[in-house]
Design a protein around this motif. Structure first.
Motif: not given
Length: 815
Positions: A364-368, A372-375
């Motif tokens: 899902s786009t939202e999870l990606a 990204t923020a978490l990464q």
């Protein structure tokens, strides 16, 4: 998750079911408003859910109960409660409950310093919330990711995260999530040095929080307004608001913020000069912090208490609190480094994202986007775990890890460890500001990296301390050769912010396995060698020798005895006469301190002054010497006899804020004519900060005190500096009384130049170390004004000096 998302539980007793739902509905907002009341309702809800067999409601009650423990700083209790909540959630296999539990576990892990565990919990929670489309839980988790950025000091990225959280909170209509994000934004503004912006945002939102009755959030927001008020100069308003806020903080029972409120109140009262009230608040804050084992706040409170006692001139208490502060600061710093090193070692950041990349919900786009923020947060954490934020060099944890690796391969050859401490770096920070100091540290890091090989490792240990690991050495001497190369590289002038700085360093060398087979021993021995350089005048290289360990232990014994020597009146003054070159008339005395040690007898300054400097005890010792010398000179009738009294001032004493008041006090107590007092400062201490010295000299001259530049010729004084400073006397160092050859004759050319230069600048000249009549005759021919040395007088105790004061004209040498 709200209670509306929970389906009703079949039960024969509808009244009990209704009561359970009502308890959960009321208790959830009370968790951040009235912890005690919330806990009471939640325990009733948990017991009722258990009786009804409603595992979902029981899990929810336990999640809220864990939050009450968390806000009391009872983190292990909170984790135990969450374990029970997960057991209940497992019975109904509800991912949203698990998401909340994982998020709460992450919060506790951060509070306990377990960053690696925290990031795993946040990752799991975010993935579950994302998969179920729970916007409120996403906001909650991302808010905690932003807090990780704050802890890493990456405030701009944290601000971006909190802006996203506020959007999600508005989308989900969650006032609690929005409130948390806004409070954390205020915290970011404060930490980046924008207290005005933080105050404006906090003041604008405070009425909203008060209307919502989120009392715990109100306490946090109003608490962080206090240091902003202090930083913007509204100290009295900060003290008033702290007094008003304290009852609410105590009522909410958030122990961490009770400590904060008391600490900021004490800080404000200290600045207002209300020392009694400040001490009361700070001591209560310290007691609360110790009782709740909140150590970072203990550290801050100890620092403020040290400053408070210093303001009262209670030096012993100030020193004791400072020592406690420094010890706790080192302990917390070590724990932080070890904690982040563990995060790196486990490679949690990369592995979590790899596992999640294989998971179906990652599509899902939202999870990606969320990942990204978490990464970004995790990559920053990985970098910070091994690198110094200012210089980009390896940090202490990385350095120790690399040394351990080298120790495991000792059979492949020697390796060296250099411990580098910049000399007088504190003066740069104090006089030119921390921005200039930071740029200087960056340049030092670049130079160190350029000198060594690419296979070697340069690390910053903190402050102005650096270390270098030199791999695969052919001999132990190679390490010393590299150290000398570094020394030569450091002394090149550094241009920073329009200032030309001259930097030197003290370097200790240890070589494995000769000087140790473990990290602690090697680092300690390199440190001991470095301190030998400091003791011998700085700006040098010293390889570790086994005898240094015994000498270091001896220094520890001396420092221990020094701490009580003043209180036990063990110090005495000896006095050496100063004479007119032409008439041999006595013109004054130089006061020289001695230590009448109870077991070692009379000790000369060389046996203890260096240790007094290193331990900062030179400041109170110097004040005693100043007062005693002035008192004794006044008792001799120096004002009427025309005799001067010279007192040596150390660089550390000269730079201390108490120095000028100490001179005033000594003159007032003794009644000595200020013109009879000569303060002797070394050329190096004046040269290191000519701007600050000039300002202080102006104040001293206003008192009527005379100033002598001691040991002239051993430093790098320029004519322009001498012209700009109001110096009365130049003292030619004793080393110039003898040539480098075998014959003990003065350096005639140098002395002649110095005398002519001084007289041209309206200064007098005193020559030290005069031991022969030939030396005295030459000095007379060259126009020297006065002399001091064994030829006419040795340093003598008070009783011998008083025996000679009947005749102020010395017609024969005084033995």
């Amino acid at each position: 998750m709200s209670e509306e998302s929970l389906p009703s539980v079949p039960s024969t007793d509808e009244a009990q079911v209704s009561r359970l739902q009502e308890l959960l509905r009321i208790a959830e907002p009370l968790v951040v408003a009235d912890v005690a009341r919330a806990e009471q309702l939640l325990r009733e809800a948990q017991a009722l859910a258990f009786r009804l067999g409603d595992a979902r409601s029981e899990a929810l009650a336990l999640i809220f109960l864990s939050a009450t423990s968390y806000f009391r700083s009872e983190y292990q209790t909170a984790l135990d409660t969450l374990a029970k909540a997960q057991a209940a959630a497992d019975l109904v296999q509800d991912d949203l409950l698990t998401a909340r539990i994982e998020n709460s576990r992450g919060n506790c892990a951060v509070a306990l310093g377990h960053y690696g565990e925290a990031m795993e919990h946040y990752q799991t929670s975010l993935a579950l919330a994302q998969a179920r489309g729970d916007v409120e839980d996403r906001a909650r988790v991302l808010n905690n990711v932003g807090l990780v950025h704050i802890d890493l000091g990456d405030y701009p990225l944290a601000l971006e995260v909190f802006q996203e959280v506020r959007k999600l909170a508005q989308q989900s209509k969650s006032p609690h999530a929005y409130s948390s994000a806004l409070i954390n934004t205020v915290l970011c503004y404060y930490h980046v040095g924008s207290p005005e912006e933080a105050l404006a945002l906090a003041s604008g939102y405070l009425p909203t929080i008060q209307e919502l009755h989120i009392r715990q959030h109100e306490v946090v927001l109003r608490t962080w307004m206090l240091p902003c008020l202090i930083d913007t100069g509204e100290v009295a308003e900060a003290a008033r608001q702290a007094e008003e806020l304290l009852p609410l903080a105590l009522e909410v029972d958030d122990r961490q913020y009770v400590v904060y409120v008391r600490m900021f109140a004490g800080q404000a009262l200290l600045q207002l000069g209300q020392l009694g009230a400040a001490q009361e608040q700070l001591e209560l804050a310290l007691e609360d912090a110790r009782r709740s084992n909140i150590r970072p706040q203990q550290r801050s409170v100890l620092l403020h208490l040290s400053r408070l006692h210093a303001a009262r001139r209670e030096w012993q208490q100030a020193y004791e609190h400072s020592q406690l502060y420094q010890a706790l600061d080192r302990e917390l710093h070590t724990e932080a480094v070890e904690r982040k090193a563990k995060v790196l070692g486990a490679q949690i950041q990369v592995e979590i994202l790899r596992r999640e990349a294989e998971h179906e919900r990652r599509r899902s786009t939202e999870l990606a986007q969320a990942n990204t923020a978490l990464q970004a947060a995790q990559e920053a954490l990985a970098y910070r775990a091994t690198h110094d934020a200012l210089t980009g060099l390896a940090n202490r944890a990385h350095f120790q890890h690399e040394v351990e690796r080298e120790l495991q391969t000792l059979d492949q050859g020697l390796f060296g460890l250099l411990f580098i401490d910049l000399d007088r770096f504190k003066q740069v920070n104090d006089t030119l500001g921390h921005d200039v100091g930071d740029e200087l540290l960056k340049e030092v890091g670049r130079r160190l990296t350029q000198v060594v090989r690419s296979s070697d490792l340069v690390a910053r240990m903190g402050g102005d301390e650096f270390t270098v690991v030199l791999r695969q050495l052919r001999s132990a001497q190679d390490a010393e050769r590299v150290a000398h190369k570094i020394l030569n590289e450091l002394i090149r002038p550094v241009e920073v912010g329009g200032h030309t700085l001259h930097v030197t360093g003290s370097i200790g060398v240890a070589v494995a396995p000769r000087d140790g087979r473990d990290v602690t021993t090697l680092q300690k021995n390199a440190d001991i060698a470095m301190y030998r350089v400091k003791h011998e005048g700085k700006n040098g290289v010293q390889a570790f020798q086994p005898t240094m360990t015994e000498e270091t232990a001896g220094r520890v014994d001396v420092e221990r005895d020094l701490r009580g020597a003043l209180a036990r009146n063990e110090f005495v003054l000896h006095y050496q006469g100063q004479f007119d070159v032409q008439t041999r008339a006595l013109v004054g005395y130089e006061a020289l301190v001695r230590w009448q040690h109870p077991t070692r007898g009379l000790l000369s300054p060389g046996a203890f002054l260096g240790i007094a400097e290193d331990s900062k005890l030179i400041v109170p010792l110097g004040e005693w010497v100043l007062q005693e010398a002035c008192r004794q000179a006044a008792a001799w009738g120096s004002n009427t006899r025309g005799l001067s009294i010279s007192v040596n001032v150390s660089a550390l004493q000269f730079e201390h804020p108490s120095f000028l008041p100490a001179v005033q006090k000594a003159l007032e107590l003794s009644g000595l004519d200020p013109h009879r007092l000569i303060l002797e400062l070394s050329e190096s201490s004046v040269l290191s900060n000519a701007g600050a010295a000039s300002q202080l000299f102006t104040h001293l001259k206003a008192l009527g005190v005379r100033i002598a530049l001691d040991d002239f010729g051993t430093g790098q004084s320029s004519v322009s500096m001498l012209r700009s400073l109001p110096i009365d006397i130049l003292k030619i160092d004793r080393s110039f009384m003898h040539d480098q050859g075998a014959q003990k004759e003065p350096s005639e050319v140098f002395i002649s130049v110095v005398i002519n230069l001084a007289h041209g600048l309206n200064m007098l000249v005193t020559a030290e170390g005069v031991e022969s009549s030939g030396q005295m005759a030459l000095l007379g021919e060259l126009g020297c004004d006065s002399i001091q040395g064994f030829l006419l007088a040795r340093p003598l105790p008070l009783r011998d000096i008083e025996a000679h004061l009947g005749d102020c004209t010395a017609t024969s040498p005084v033995d």
